[in-house]
Design an enzyme around this catalytic site. Structure first.
Site, PDB file in Angstrom:
ATOM      1  N   HIS A 127       0.863  -1.184   0.000  1.00 29.80           N
ATOM      2  CA  HIS A 127       0.000   0.000   0.000  1.00 29.80           C
ATOM      3  C   HIS A 127       0.901   1.236   0.000  1.00 29.80           C
ATOM      4  O   HIS A 127       2.025   1.189   0.527  1.00 29.80           O
ATOM      5  CB  HIS A 127      -0.836  -0.046   1.287  1.00 29.80           C
ATOM      6  CG  HIS A 127      -1.874   1.010   1.412  1.00 29.80           C
ATOM      7  ND1 HIS A 127      -1.586   2.287   1.823  1.00 29.80           N
ATOM      8  CD2 HIS A 127      -3.214   0.985   1.194  1.00 29.80           C
ATOM      9  CE1 HIS A 127      -2.703   2.999   1.863  1.00 29.80           C
ATOM     10  NE2 HIS A 127      -3.704   2.230   1.487  1.00 29.80           N
ATOM     11  N   ASP A 203       3.439  -4.033   8.227  1.00 34.17           N
ATOM     12  CA  ASP A 203       2.208  -3.261   8.069  1.00 34.17           C
ATOM     13  C   ASP A 203       1.053  -4.229   8.303  1.00 34.17           C
ATOM     14  O   ASP A 203       0.711  -5.034   7.437  1.00 34.17           O
ATOM     15  CB  ASP A 203       2.165  -2.669   6.656  1.00 34.17           C
ATOM     16  CG  ASP A 203       0.839  -1.977   6.361  1.00 34.17           C
ATOM     17  OD1 ASP A 203      -0.064  -2.001   7.226  1.00 34.17           O
ATOM     18  OD2 ASP A 203       0.703  -1.426   5.248  1.00 34.17           O
ATOM     19  N   GLN A 206      -4.100  -4.802   7.293  1.00 33.09           N
ATOM     20  CA  GLN A 206      -5.066  -5.812   6.826  1.00 33.09           C
ATOM     21  C   GLN A 206      -4.805  -7.165   7.476  1.00 33.09           C
ATOM     22  O   GLN A 206      -5.474  -8.139   7.151  1.00 33.09           O
ATOM     23  CB  GLN A 206      -4.984  -5.973   5.295  1.00 33.09           C
ATOM     24  CG  GLN A 206      -5.201  -4.697   4.507  1.00 33.09           C
ATOM     25  CD  GLN A 206      -6.655  -4.234   4.505  1.00 33.09           C
ATOM     26  OE1 GLN A 206      -7.557  -4.927   4.984  1.00 33.09           O
ATOM     27  NE2 GLN A 206      -6.897  -3.051   3.973  1.00 33.09           N
ATOM     28  N   LYS A 229     -10.250  -0.556  10.857  1.00 36.82           N
ATOM     29  CA  LYS A 229     -10.412  -1.760  10.029  1.00 36.82           C
ATOM     30  C   LYS A 229     -10.687  -2.992  10.891  1.00 36.82           C
ATOM     31  O   LYS A 229     -10.827  -4.096  10.377  1.00 36.82           O
ATOM     32  CB  LYS A 229      -9.147  -1.996   9.187  1.00 36.82           C
ATOM     33  CG  LYS A 229      -8.900  -0.907   8.137  1.00 36.82           C
ATOM     34  CD  LYS A 229      -7.764  -1.312   7.239  1.00 36.82           C
ATOM     35  CE  LYS A 229      -7.137  -0.159   6.491  1.00 36.82           C
ATOM     36  NZ  LYS A 229      -7.972   0.377   5.424  1.00 36.82           N
ATOM     37  N   CYS A 371      -4.886   2.313  -3.640  1.00 33.71           N
ATOM     38  CA  CYS A 371      -3.639   2.871  -3.070  1.00 33.71           C
ATOM     39  C   CYS A 371      -2.464   1.921  -3.253  1.00 33.71           C
ATOM     40  O   CYS A 371      -1.585   1.819  -2.384  1.00 33.71           O
ATOM     41  CB  CYS A 371      -3.808   3.236  -1.595  1.00 33.71           C
ATOM     42  SG  CYS A 371      -5.080   4.445  -1.298  1.00 33.71           S
TER      43      CYS A 371
HETATM   44  N1  C6P Z   1      -6.225   0.528   2.988  1.00 32.35           N
HETATM   45  C1  C6P Z   1      -8.082   0.091   1.509  1.00 32.35           C
HETATM   46  O1  C6P Z   1      -9.214   0.328   1.051  1.00 32.35           O
HETATM   47  P1  C6P Z   1      -4.887   3.989   7.182  1.00 32.35           P
HETATM   48  O2  C6P Z   1      -5.414   4.821   6.051  1.00 32.35           O
HETATM   49  O3  C6P Z   1      -3.645   4.577   7.793  1.00 32.35           O
HETATM   50  O4  C6P Z   1      -5.921   3.574   8.153  1.00 32.35           O
HETATM   51  O5  C6P Z   1      -4.434   2.592   6.503  1.00 32.35           O
HETATM   52  C2  C6P Z   1      -3.457   2.624   5.503  1.00 32.35           C
HETATM   53  C3  C6P Z   1      -3.197   1.260   4.988  1.00 32.35           C
HETATM   54  C4  C6P Z   1      -1.945   0.714   5.192  1.00 32.35           C
HETATM   55  N2  C6P Z   1      -1.659  -0.522   4.787  1.00 32.35           N
HETATM   56  C5  C6P Z   1      -2.560  -1.302   4.176  1.00 32.35           C
HETATM   57  C6  C6P Z   1      -2.196  -2.691   3.773  1.00 32.35           C
HETATM   58  C7  C6P Z   1      -3.841  -0.797   3.943  1.00 32.35           C
HETATM   59  O6  C6P Z   1      -4.746  -1.570   3.339  1.00 32.35           O
HETATM   60  C8  C6P Z   1      -4.174   0.515   4.350  1.00 32.35           C
HETATM   61  C9  C6P Z   1      -5.523   1.104   4.066  1.00 32.35           C
HETATM   62  C10 C6P Z   1      -7.588   0.913   2.682  1.00 32.35           C
HETATM   63  O7  C6P Z   1      -7.389  -0.813   1.064  1.00 32.35           O
HETATM   64  C11 C6P Z   1      -7.774   2.368   2.437  1.00 32.35           C
HETATM   65  S1  C6P Z   1      -6.737   2.972   1.136  1.00 32.35           S
END
Ligand code: C6P
Length: 414
Positions: A127, A203, A206, A229, A371
């Protein structure tokens, strides 16, 4: 396979009030976008409500009753999250989200620890939040970026891992791909990165919502995630870091709460974890994330994983007949190495058009680059449609998705 009359699942669904609200077209809400953000159970909503109604006060400051309660609940939530991931409370730093947690490590640790010629190893699955901060670190420090490749099925290619790990100071790797659902084999990669002397950041944005995580067993130095999430509110996330590393790192943001003593010309800093929590924290959302974690623990992370694995298997089975009609499904088609994400394109229907047609049926999916623009470029996709599952999804939701695809086929005369 999941039984729709499963009483546990029925109870879970009943815990999420939004799922009982029809859409403005009078359709049942079929929420298949939990990888973007999850829905919230009553317990989390009530925790927020109770905080603001009964004991809203700043923490670590007031001596009066409601301030003491706010402080206790806030630190209690930290302890709950720490237990959930098998860490010590001092190792759990509140951030706004996973992105901010990665940036904290990028500024506080990497900007000091990395030098010209050092290598940051990441993967082609990442991401933007686990890529762009390292691009900026590379610009600031003179380090270079290297990538573990991904194959056509969306799995990491580990054949040359030892060569890739040469000279690596930081491994920054996702636990689960948000675009393809791939679960990265951390248990195979981390020991080799450790042997090569790398510091390791995972990270977990997910990962932790869907898989049991024990940061000690994983042996990551840093593990980051977002509350929203995993059934918690937006605006609260976590940086887990090994205590010795966090102790050695300078503060990221400066201000109130992160200090021990301040004179006009200098300051000394608070103990962990508060050294990294400048300014008034997101009190209510941290407390509610504690409730979300308790909710997941009550369900049992083994149940969560098994439920999503069954749902993914059912989805792949139901979608298979569409493949001869132009449906392309991306990512591993093996539920044992994939989390609850299905990415696809249907013939020449643009993913955004598909998402709009599904929306008319009350079905929420995400369409676009998710993203992960470099991954999309590498795979040659301009966009994909993505359905993602969580604890409250059922085979009926998958059936609705399939009916939605039939409708799209009619609209586009496929
Ligand atoms: N992915 C998706 O629809 P934040 O925005 O900081 O809560 O999460 C960022 C982020 C970082 N790593 C991974 C693997 C992610 O999937 C995400 C967020 C969402 O896939 C929103 S773009």
């Amino acid at each position: 396979m999941i039984a729709l009359d499963d009483t546990k699942l029925a109870r879970v669904i009943g815990d999420f009030p939004i799922l009982a609200r029809p859409t403005s077209r009078g359709k049942r809400l079929v929420y298949l976008d939990s990888a973007a953000t999850s829905q919230k159970p009553n317990a989390v909503i009530e925790t927020l409500d109770t905080y603001y109604r009964e004991y809203n006060a700043n923490i670590h400051r007031g001596v009066y009753e409601i301030a003491a309660r706010a402080t206790d609940e806030f630190e209690g939530a930290r302890a709950k999250v720490a237990r959930f991931i098998n860490a010590a409370p001092q190792e759990v730093i509140w951030t706004r989200n996973a992105t901010e947690a990665i940036n904290l490590v990028a500024y506080s640790w990497a900007s000091n620890a990395l030098h010209p010629g050092d290598v940051i190893l990441t993967t082609e699955l990442e991401h933007h939040s686990n890529l762009v901060p390292w691009q900026l670190v590379a610009q600031r420090t003179g380090a270079t970026l290297r990538f573990i490749p991904v194959d056509a099925r969306g799995e990491l290619v580990l054949d040359d891992l030892d060569a890739l790990l040469e000279g690596v100071k930081l491994l920054a790797i996702t636990h689960v791909s948000n675009t393809l659902g791939t679960i990265t084999p951390l248990e195979r990669i981390i020991p080799r990165a450790r042997a090569a002397g790398a510091t390791i950041l995972v990270d977990g944005a997910q990962g932790i919502p869907h898989l049991a995580v024990d940061v000690r067993a994983l042996d990551a130095d840093f593990y980051v995630f977002s509350g929203h999430k995993m059934l918690g509110p937006t605006g609260i996330g976590v940086l887990y870091g090994k205590r010795a590393l966090l102790e050695a790192m300078p503060p990221f943001l400066a201000g109130g709460d992160m200090i021990r003593n301040v004179e006009y010309g200098r300051a000394s800093f608070n103990d962990l974890p508060w050294k990294f929590e400048a300014g008034t924290s997101n009190i209510a959302d941290a407390i509610a994330l504690g409730t979300a974690v308790e909710y997941l623990q009550t369900l049992g992370m083994d149940w969560v994983r098994a439920h999503e694995r069954d749902l993914l298997a059912y989805t792949l089975e139901r979608l298979a007949p569409f493949e001869s009609r132009g449906l392309a499904i991306y990512g591993p088609k093996d539920p044992s190495i994939s989390s609850g994400v299905v990415s696809f394109n249907f013939a020449d229907i643009h993913a955004h058009d598909l998402a709009s047609i599904l929306d008319t049926e009350g079905i929420c999916i995400r369409a676009g680059h998710h993203c992960t623009m470099p991954l999309m470029d590498k795979m040659g996709w301009s966009a994909t449609a993505r359905a993602s599952f969580y604890v409250y999804n059922t085979t009926a939701d998958v059936d609705a998705l399939v009916d939605g695809l039939e409708k799209a086929a009619r609209v586009f005369k496929l």
